[in-house]
Design a protein around this motif. Structure first.
Motif, PDB file in Angstrom:
ATOM      1  N   GLY A 175       0.203  -8.635  -5.070  1.00 33.50           N
ATOM      2  CA  GLY A 175      -0.547  -7.597  -4.364  1.00 33.50           C
ATOM      3  C   GLY A 175      -1.743  -8.185  -3.654  1.00 33.50           C
ATOM      4  O   GLY A 175      -1.635  -9.220  -3.006  1.00 33.50           O
ATOM      5  N   GLY A 176      -2.885  -7.551  -3.830  1.00 34.24           N
ATOM      6  CA  GLY A 176      -4.085  -8.020  -3.147  1.00 34.24           C
ATOM      7  C   GLY A 176      -4.061  -7.590  -1.701  1.00 34.24           C
ATOM      8  O   GLY A 176      -4.396  -6.463  -1.362  1.00 34.24           O
ATOM      9  N   THR A 177      -3.625  -8.486  -0.801  1.00 31.93           N
ATOM     10  CA  THR A 177      -3.593  -8.175   0.630  1.00 31.93           C
ATOM     11  C   THR A 177      -2.226  -7.677   1.086  1.00 31.93           C
ATOM     12  O   THR A 177      -2.048  -7.363   2.249  1.00 31.93           O
ATOM     13  N   ALA A 178      -1.259  -7.643   0.173  1.00 31.07           N
ATOM     14  CA  ALA A 178       0.103  -7.284   0.556  1.00 31.07           C
ATOM     15  C   ALA A 178       0.617  -6.132  -0.304  1.00 31.07           C
ATOM     16  O   ALA A 178      -0.009  -5.747  -1.293  1.00 31.07           O
ATOM     17  N   PRO A 213      -5.263  -5.157  -7.812  1.00 30.62           N
ATOM     18  CA  PRO A 213      -5.738  -4.091  -6.931  1.00 30.62           C
ATOM     19  C   PRO A 213      -6.038  -4.617  -5.536  1.00 30.62           C
ATOM     20  O   PRO A 213      -6.352  -5.791  -5.343  1.00 30.62           O
ATOM     21  N   GLN A 214      -5.937  -3.726  -4.558  1.00 34.08           N
ATOM     22  CA  GLN A 214      -6.326  -4.060  -3.192  1.00 34.08           C
ATOM     23  C   GLN A 214      -7.837  -3.887  -3.036  1.00 34.08           C
ATOM     24  O   GLN A 214      -8.540  -3.560  -3.992  1.00 34.08           O
ATOM     25  N   LYS A 215      -8.311  -4.076  -1.830  1.00 34.37           N
ATOM     26  CA  LYS A 215      -9.762  -4.027  -1.612  1.00 34.37           C
ATOM     27  C   LYS A 215     -10.347  -2.640  -1.867  1.00 34.37           C
ATOM     28  O   LYS A 215     -11.551  -2.507  -2.105  1.00 34.37           O
ATOM     29  N   ASN A 216      -9.494  -1.613  -1.846  1.00 29.58           N
ATOM     30  CA  ASN A 216      -9.989  -0.265  -2.143  1.00 29.58           C
ATOM     31  C   ASN A 216     -10.044   0.011  -3.647  1.00 29.58           C
ATOM     32  O   ASN A 216     -10.368   1.120  -4.071  1.00 29.58           O
ATOM     33  N   GLY A 217      -9.693  -1.011  -4.438  1.00 23.49           N
ATOM     34  CA  GLY A 217      -9.772  -0.870  -5.892  1.00 23.49           C
ATOM     35  C   GLY A 217      -8.535  -0.304  -6.534  1.00 23.49           C
ATOM     36  O   GLY A 217      -8.517  -0.058  -7.742  1.00 23.49           O
ATOM     37  N   LEU A 218      -7.478  -0.068  -5.737  1.00 23.51           N
ATOM     38  CA  LEU A 218      -6.254   0.533  -6.259  1.00 23.51           C
ATOM     39  C   LEU A 218      -5.049  -0.357  -5.946  1.00 23.51           C
ATOM     40  O   LEU A 218      -5.042  -1.103  -4.964  1.00 23.51           O
ATOM     41  N   ILE A 219      -4.036  -0.258  -6.790  1.00 30.39           N
ATOM     42  CA  ILE A 219      -2.766  -0.909  -6.477  1.00 30.39           C
ATOM     43  C   ILE A 219      -2.185  -0.253  -5.226  1.00 30.39           C
ATOM     44  O   ILE A 219      -2.363   0.942  -4.993  1.00 30.39           O
ATOM     45  N   ALA A 220      -1.462  -1.034  -4.438  1.00 31.32           N
ATOM     46  CA  ALA A 220      -0.898  -0.529  -3.183  1.00 31.32           C
ATOM     47  C   ALA A 220      -0.064   0.728  -3.408  1.00 31.32           C
ATOM     48  O   ALA A 220       0.698   0.820  -4.379  1.00 31.32           O
ATOM     49  N   TYR A 225       4.379  -4.881  -1.991  1.00 25.77           N
ATOM     50  CA  TYR A 225       5.772  -5.252  -2.223  1.00 25.77           C
ATOM     51  C   TYR A 225       6.492  -4.259  -3.143  1.00 25.77           C
ATOM     52  O   TYR A 225       6.789  -4.575  -4.285  1.00 25.77           O
ATOM     53  N   PRO A 226       6.788  -3.054  -2.644  1.00 24.14           N
ATOM     54  CA  PRO A 226       7.572  -2.129  -3.476  1.00 24.14           C
ATOM     55  C   PRO A 226       8.947  -2.686  -3.811  1.00 24.14           C
ATOM     56  O   PRO A 226       9.523  -2.337  -4.844  1.00 24.14           O
ATOM     57  N   SER A 227       9.489  -3.553  -2.954  1.00 17.96           N
ATOM     58  CA  SER A 227      10.804  -4.142  -3.244  1.00 17.96           C
ATOM     59  C   SER A 227      10.771  -4.963  -4.525  1.00 17.96           C
ATOM     60  O   SER A 227      11.755  -5.008  -5.272  1.00 17.96           O
ATOM     61  N   SER A 228       9.638  -5.619  -4.806  1.00 17.11           N
ATOM     62  CA  SER A 228       9.529  -6.411  -6.031  1.00 17.11           C
ATOM     63  C   SER A 228       9.533  -5.527  -7.280  1.00 17.11           C
ATOM     64  O   SER A 228       9.977  -5.952  -8.348  1.00 17.11           O
ATOM     65  N   VAL A 229       9.015  -4.305  -7.144  1.00 25.09           N
ATOM     66  CA  VAL A 229       9.077  -3.347  -8.251  1.00 25.09           C
ATOM     67  C   VAL A 229      10.529  -3.026  -8.572  1.00 25.09           C
ATOM     68  O   VAL A 229      10.970  -3.091  -9.724  1.00 25.09           O
TER      69      VAL A 229
END
Length: 427
Positions: free
Chosen positions: A124-127, A154-161, A129-133
């Motif tokens: 995650g982070g900057t990307a 988490p992404q920069k908004n503090g949440l998982i994508a 990947y629901p396909s990886s789930v």
């Protein structure tokens, strides 16, 4: 791209990524600190590496629901259909327990049992990947794993994508933690106040995730130590050069160390693909990454016929293999080492990455020589079943005891002889 026309594939010796000692020490320190510091260590590392001050480690049901609601309807439909395809494919892999009665009342068999718990790591982070789930979790669910846990930074908004959470919700994964990196692997392996440990960790990640999986292996099972993405395309002059170039770039954009390889019987076609790559590179948003991959890792291997092409592929043992020849089924029987094989001009590699059904977590770095894609077998274990009758033991006991004594294990011999009628216990 580098041309190879003499059959020399020495470049394969250099493709393994060696981690620097500094990175290994850093990962070892992170794991040690999470083992002793628990949740507080996870929060500290998330602040340090992701710039996020976590209030809670576990994602709530309302956060999952709200995230799914933000995903475009078209994407949700694609996730749903992909999940159905992936589940249908993996359901065909489910093995069955079995027993059989052989001579003299002996019963032999195998008991198939799903693992109790599995952790799925999703980059995650900057990307996003629901396909990886879907690829990491669905085979575990099909295998019968009762507890499937998901971790993702988490992404920069503090949440998982949003897409990651939407995919998890679609397949019924509700135990989700917003931590990533080596610290997440440590938490899955050893547990914290919030996260109970699991039996196996699967899923792709960066170098630090890979090193962490390597470090905890033995205390917990892992799927593999994944390296940079690879694609080999076997193509002749009947293929579309623009399509083949696009397929090679689809993997080059993953990572600077990704390895795109064209194996062809036609020098003219190889040059045409090379020109197409240069043209299409300029249109890619990830042009710098893809260019580094093509220029430093890209190869065009010129061969005389399909037998030589197959021999080159078997040496490369690529993660992804496309057979884009006039008759791909002609070369397929010659292929021994490849993670996923795509046949024909319409079977572009991304079809497998997202939608077709087979898993996209595939062996890299030549490990397709001995390893398989993630599947139901990755989440089960086998127990042998052995039941001997009195008749069978009397008939075979002397042979068993003799075998044991020959190996110097007197206790083994006596354990059998004490059950045998009229046996003389030695010693």
């Amino acid at each position: 791209m580098e041309w190879i026309n003499d059959g020399n594939l020495d470049f394969l010796k250099k493709r393994k990524v060696e981690a620097k000692e500094e990175a290994q020490k850093s990962v070892a320190s992170i794991i040690s600190n999470v083992k002793t510091g628990g949740d507080e260590a996870l929060k500290a590392y998330t602040k340090q590496f992701d710039g996020i001050a976590l209030e809670a480690i576990r994602v709530t049901e309302s956060e999952i629901r709200e995230a799914a609601a933000r995903v475009p309807e078209q994407v949700l439909k694609a996730i749903k259909q992909a999940a159905q395809n992936i589940r249908a494919f993996h359901e065909k892999q489910v093995p069955q327990s079995w027993t059989e009665t052989v001579d003299q009342g002996v019963v032999l068999g195998q008991k198939v049992t799903a693992l109790d718990s599995v952790g799925v790591y999703v980059p995650g982070g900057t990307a996003c990947y629901p396909s990886s789930v879907l690829m990491g979790a669905i085979p575990a669910l099909v295998a019968g794993v009762k507890r499937v846990v998901l971790v993702s930074p988490p992404q920069k908004n503090g949440l998982i994508a949003d897409g990651v959470l939407a995919a998890a919700r679609e397949i019924g994964i509700h135990e989700i933690y917003q931590v990533g990196g080596a610290q997440a692997i440590a938490a899955l392996a050893y547990g914290t106040e919030s996260i109970q440990p699991v039996d196996k960790i699967v899923g792709p990640g960066n170098l630090y995730v890979m090193l962490a999986k390597k470090h905890v292996f033995g205390d917990v099972a892992i799927d593999s130590l994944a390296g940079p993405s690879e694609i080999a395309v076997v193509a002749d002059e009947t293929a579309n050069a623009g399509w083949i170039a696009a397929d090679l770039l689809s993997q080059a954009e993953h990572d600077r160390l990704s390895m795109p390889v064209l194996v062809t019987t036609s020098q003219a076609f190889g040059k045409e693909v090379e020109q197409e790559i240069e043209k299409q590179l300029k249109e890619l948003p990830r042009v710098e990454i893809a260019s580094a991959s093509v220029n430093n890792q890209g190869k065009i291997i010129l061969v005389k016929d399909i037998q030589e092409a197959a021999a080159a592929v078997n040496q490369i043992a690529p993660e992804h293999l496309e057979l884009a020849t006039n008759d791909p089924h002609e070369i397929l029987p010659l292929i021994r080492n490849a993670g996923a094989i795509f046949l024909g001009k319409y079977s572009s590699e991304p079809v497998g990455d997202y939608f077709a059904g087979p898993n996209h977590i595939i062996p890299t770095n030549g490990s397709a020589r001995y390893a398989s894609p993630l599947g139901v077998d990755s989440f089960i274990k086998h127990s042998s079943i052995i039941e001997y009758s009195d008749v069978a033991l009397q008939a075979n006991g002397q042979a068993i005891a003799a075998f044991a004594r020959f190996e110097g294990l007197e206790g083994h011999a006596r354990a059998v002889e004490k059950r045998m009628k009229g046996a003389v216990i030695h010693g």
